[in-house]
Design a protein around this motif. Sequence first.
Motif, mmCIF file in Angstrom:
data_model
loop_
_atom_site.group_PDB
_atom_site.id
_atom_site.type_symbol
_atom_site.label_atom_id
_atom_site.label_comp_id
_atom_site.label_asym_id
_atom_site.label_seq_id
_atom_site.Cartn_x
_atom_site.Cartn_y
_atom_site.Cartn_z
ATOM 1 N N SER A 144 0.837 -1.198 0.000
ATOM 2 C CA SER A 144 0.000 0.000 0.000
ATOM 3 C C SER A 144 0.874 1.251 0.000
ATOM 4 N N THR A 145 0.332 2.295 -0.595
ATOM 5 C CA THR A 145 0.970 3.605 -0.599
ATOM 6 C C THR A 145 -0.057 4.606 -0.101
ATOM 7 N N ILE A 146 0.328 5.422 0.867
ATOM 8 C CA ILE A 146 -0.549 6.460 1.386
ATOM 9 C C ILE A 146 -0.155 7.775 0.729
ATOM 10 N N VAL A 147 -1.126 8.388 0.060
ATOM 11 C CA VAL A 147 -0.917 9.668 -0.614
ATOM 12 C C VAL A 147 -1.691 10.721 0.170
ATOM 13 N N ARG A 148 -0.957 11.740 0.622
ATOM 14 C CA ARG A 148 -1.563 12.791 1.446
ATOM 15 C C ARG A 148 -0.871 14.104 1.123
#
Length: 181
Positions: A144-148
């Motif tokens: 998973s990659t968290i984009v914020r």
Amino acid sequence: MNGSDFNREWEDGLTPRMRQLFAETAERHSLHLEWNETAPVEVACDYPAQPGLDFRLWLTLSGDEFVCGGEGWSAHIFPVDSDRNWQLTVAVVDGLVTGEARIVLYRWIGRSRPYWTVLQLRSDDGWTNVSTGLGCALIPVSRSTIVRNGYQDQVARLTVAWGSIIAWLLLIIGGYLLFLL
């Protein structure tokens, strides 16, 4: 006024309200906004990546469905024609700019496009899912990659995609049972 009249009045008001939301959000955060008048939806705009926004963000209203997206992902809130979902949409649009909303992208090994997207809003005790995509990893190992906005992307370690394993097992068992019948 009966229920259908109320819904029609709400839906008729969605287009100008959504347009106003997108424009006011851009103005409040000093962002450049590009309207897409040729898109086959009621309202469509694009916030290009720019100072104050780390990634390209597009926002649309299609009927009574709010759709937002970026590079390889999209999320939906449906229907938007209720007070609760309207407030959620307002929070998401602002949160995607302020960093109070984030996108979690799940990719299986060897793929750049996610098979599953989760849109989350910050809550008192962490993050709350607002919109979840639907997908299945062909290879049941994912990352998973968290984009914020305002934060560097966070990439997690490889994990087992248990939902995909269960889906594959159900598919195999279902196929086997169909074969027996």
